[in-house]
Each structure stands twice: as structure tokens, then as C-alpha cells.
Write a protein that holds these residues in place. Structure first.
Motif, mmCIF file in Angstrom:
data_model
loop_
_atom_site.group_PDB
_atom_site.id
_atom_site.type_symbol
_atom_site.label_atom_id
_atom_site.label_comp_id
_atom_site.label_asym_id
_atom_site.label_seq_id
_atom_site.Cartn_x
_atom_site.Cartn_y
_atom_site.Cartn_z
ATOM 1 N N ASN A 1 -7.543 9.554 0.666
ATOM 2 C CA ASN A 1 -6.336 8.891 0.177
ATOM 3 C C ASN A 1 -5.066 9.552 0.702
ATOM 4 N N ILE A 2 -5.116 10.846 0.935
ATOM 5 C CA ILE A 2 -3.962 11.517 1.547
ATOM 6 C C ILE A 2 -3.819 11.079 3.002
ATOM 7 N N VAL A 3 -4.938 11.019 3.734
ATOM 8 C CA VAL A 3 -4.898 10.586 5.131
ATOM 9 C C VAL A 3 -4.396 9.150 5.238
ATOM 10 N N GLY B 1 -2.219 7.848 3.307
ATOM 11 C CA GLY B 1 -0.847 7.777 2.818
ATOM 12 C C GLY B 1 -0.730 7.269 1.403
ATOM 13 N N VAL B 2 -1.864 7.126 0.706
ATOM 14 C CA VAL B 2 -1.848 6.659 -0.684
ATOM 15 C C VAL B 2 -1.371 7.772 -1.614
ATOM 16 N N LEU B 3 -1.778 9.003 -1.306
ATOM 17 C CA LEU B 3 -1.358 10.168 -2.072
ATOM 18 C C LEU B 3 -0.529 11.090 -1.192
ATOM 19 N N GLU B 4 0.416 11.763 -1.803
ATOM 20 C CA GLU B 4 1.215 12.756 -1.081
ATOM 21 C C GLU B 4 0.628 14.142 -1.345
ATOM 22 N N PRO B 5 0.387 14.928 -0.298
ATOM 23 C CA PRO B 5 -0.200 16.245 -0.519
ATOM 24 C C PRO B 5 0.783 17.206 -1.180
ATOM 25 N N GLU C 1 -0.246 2.510 11.379
ATOM 26 C CA GLU C 1 -0.598 1.337 12.174
ATOM 27 C C GLU C 1 -1.736 1.644 13.146
ATOM 28 N N ARG C 2 -2.045 2.918 13.309
ATOM 29 C CA ARG C 2 -3.155 3.347 14.147
ATOM 30 C C ARG C 2 -4.436 3.567 13.339
ATOM 31 N N THR C 3 -4.382 3.246 12.049
ATOM 32 C CA THR C 3 -5.462 3.568 11.115
ATOM 33 C C THR C 3 -5.965 2.301 10.429
ATOM 34 N N ASN C 4 -7.239 2.325 10.030
ATOM 35 C CA ASN C 4 -7.752 1.294 9.137
ATOM 36 C C ASN C 4 -8.930 1.876 8.375
ATOM 37 N N PHE C 5 -9.374 1.178 7.352
ATOM 38 C CA PHE C 5 -10.421 1.751 6.510
ATOM 39 C C PHE C 5 -11.228 0.657 5.819
ATOM 40 N N SER C 6 -12.397 1.075 5.356
ATOM 41 C CA SER C 6 -13.248 0.238 4.513
ATOM 42 C C SER C 6 -13.815 1.144 3.436
ATOM 43 N N ALA C 7 -13.693 0.713 2.171
ATOM 44 C CA ALA C 7 -14.157 1.543 1.061
ATOM 45 C C ALA C 7 -14.739 0.661 -0.027
ATOM 46 N N VAL C 8 -15.823 1.118 -0.620
ATOM 47 C CA VAL C 8 -16.472 0.327 -1.664
ATOM 48 C C VAL C 8 -15.597 0.180 -2.900
ATOM 49 N N TYR C 9 -14.643 1.110 -3.091
ATOM 50 C CA TYR C 9 -13.779 1.063 -4.268
ATOM 51 C C TYR C 9 -12.505 0.260 -4.015
#
Length: 256
Positions: A58-60, A62-66, A87-95
Motif C-alpha cells: 500500500n505504501i508502494v 501511494g495509498v499509505l504514506e510512510p 502511471e508506471r504502476t498497476n496492481f491486482s489484489a484479492v482485497y
């Protein structure tokens, strides 16, 4: 053979995490974590529940700030160049399921617009074919099976051809044949593109097959790191699953 074992890392890593910490009162969810993911590399981020994996991801994202430390994605500092990094990132998560009241096509269109995907109709059509989703093009995601929803989420994660792909339990709810196909697609993606993958899973057989390197988190710190095929033997364990269980139950026995 894994892509990460056949191709060298690029001079500049796709993901560089340095001294990352996240504090909640007196509790350190992440405590001084540092690691890199290179180009063409698939790295497994492993550990028991509560080890700090989701907080790190979540930090990576940008959802959380370290609380301290930094993240660089494709050379872009997440704190000061947030838009360029994400914009260089994407993700898939079961949650993180996609909106259930939108159809498969509508979901992919919305996320294509968010990521400013060029020729989005062509890209969506390509991914619908690739992930066997054409029969569900106009079906609302909320009525899909969990396995079908997982495939839609993976298609979403590929929309912008990310440099950094984060996958949390990417084959959850998939039947064995489909899961094997998805693993092959992700390996091909890492091999064929200037990209790296950070992969979390509790399926140690899958991790051994896909990942060229693994990081074991325990109590917010990286406890172990190495090749998933040889790392267990270094600690007197027969399998990666045996090592995982020891990390979960007796991490102090593994510390140098």
C-alpha cells in the motif's frame, strides 16, 4: 526457467524501496525495509498475516504514506513525482475488487481512461481475448464467479503495460489449469517487457515456480532473502513451505 534467472537486472531497478517504515502509535507495521525489483524480475514478498506485506504494498501504491524511508518506481520518487511514478504502476489484489455494478467492458474502459491508455478500445479487446473474457464483456462484475473476477482484475492490471506490476494472491480462486495459464502469462509479461513484478502469495509451490527471488517479512522486517529453490536448504528445511511455517512460528530460530 524464470525470466529473472535468464536476464540481468537493468542498471536502474524498476522498484527501489529504501529504509521504509510505517508506525502506528507504538507499533511498527513496517520497520526499515529495503529491497529492489529489477527489470524482467519476479520477486516474491512472503510472510505470515501481520508481517507487513500489505502495508508495504500500500505504501508502494501511494495509498499509505510512510513514516520514514522512500520509494522509487522506474527512477521516479514516489513522494515528489507521484503521478509519474504511479502511471508506471498497476496492481491486482484479492482485497480490491472492481466495481460490481459496472460490466467487464465498462470497468476496463474506466481504468483505461484513468491510465490514459492509447487506443483503449483496441487494448481492451486484446485483453478480453487474452484473459478469455469475451463471453463476459457485457456482464456486471458483481455477478461473476470469484475466479472470473480475478481474471478481470488481472486484465485491468495489464491495461497500461506497467513497468511495475504488483500482484497480491493473483491466482486466488482460479482452477489449477487457469492458474497455470495465468502464471505463464505473467512470466511472459516480465520476460517480454521492460517490467518487474512484486508477487505476494501463500502458495509456496506457485512461488517456487514463478519467482526468481523471495523476501520473507517477519514483524515488519526482512528476515530472509534468496532463491526460493535453494533458500530452504540453507536453513535446514526441505521445502519453501517448511521455511514459511518456521518464519511464521519461530522466526527467532532463523535470525543470524
Amino acid at each position: 526457467m524464470n525470466p529473472s534467472q535468464t536476464k540481468p537486472k537493468s542498471a536502474s531497478p524498476v522498484l527501489a524501496v529504501a529504509g521504509l517504515s510505517k508506525q502506528y502509535g507504538e507499533t511498527a507495521a513496517v520497520n526499515g525495509v529495503s529491497f529492489e525489483v529489477g527489470c524482467h524480475e519476479i520477486v516474491g514478498l512472503l510472510g505470515p498475516n501481520g508481517a507487513g506485506k500489505t502495508t508495504t504494498i500500500n505504501i508502494v501504491l501511494g495509498v499509505l504514506e510512510p513514516s520514514s524511508g522512500g520509494v522509487r518506481i522506474d527512477g521516479c520518487d514516489l513522494a515528489s513525482e507521484r503521478r509519474r511514478a504511479l502511471e508506471r504502476t498497476n496492481f491486482s489484489a484479492v482485497y480490491a475488487p472492481l466495481p460490481g455494478n459496472l460490466t467487464v467492458w465498462q470497468n476496463l474502459r474506466v481504468f483505461s481512461m484513468l491510465y490514459d491508455v492509447a487506443r483503449l478500445r483496441d487494448r481492451i479487446a486484446e485483453l478480453l481475448r487474452e484473459f478469455d473474457l469475451l463471453p463476459f464483456r457485457d456482464t456486471k462484475c458483481g455477478v461473476l464467479s470469484s475466479g472470473e473476477q480475478t481474471r478481470v482484475s488481472l486484465a485491468k492490471a495489464m491495461l497500461n503495460r506497467p513497468r511495475l506490476l504488483l500482484l497480491d494472491e493473483p491466482t486466488a480462486s482460479l482452477d489449477p489449469a487457469t492458474a497455470r495459464d495465468i502464471r505463464a502469462r505473467i512470466r511472459d509479461f516480465a520476460a517480454a517487457n521492460e517490467a518487474g513484478v512484486l508477487w505476494t502469495s501463500h502458495n509456496m509451490i506457485e512461488v517456487s515456480e514463478v519467482c526468481g527471488r523471495v523476501l520473507f517479512l517477519s514483524h515488519g522486517k526482512i528476515l530472509l532473502e534468496g532463491d526460493p529453490k535453494t533458500l530452504p536448504g540453507e536453513y535446514g528445511k526441505e521445502t519453501l513451505e517448511d521455511l514459511f511455517v518456521t518464519v511464521a512460528r519461530e522466526p527467532l530460530t532463523l535470525e543470524e
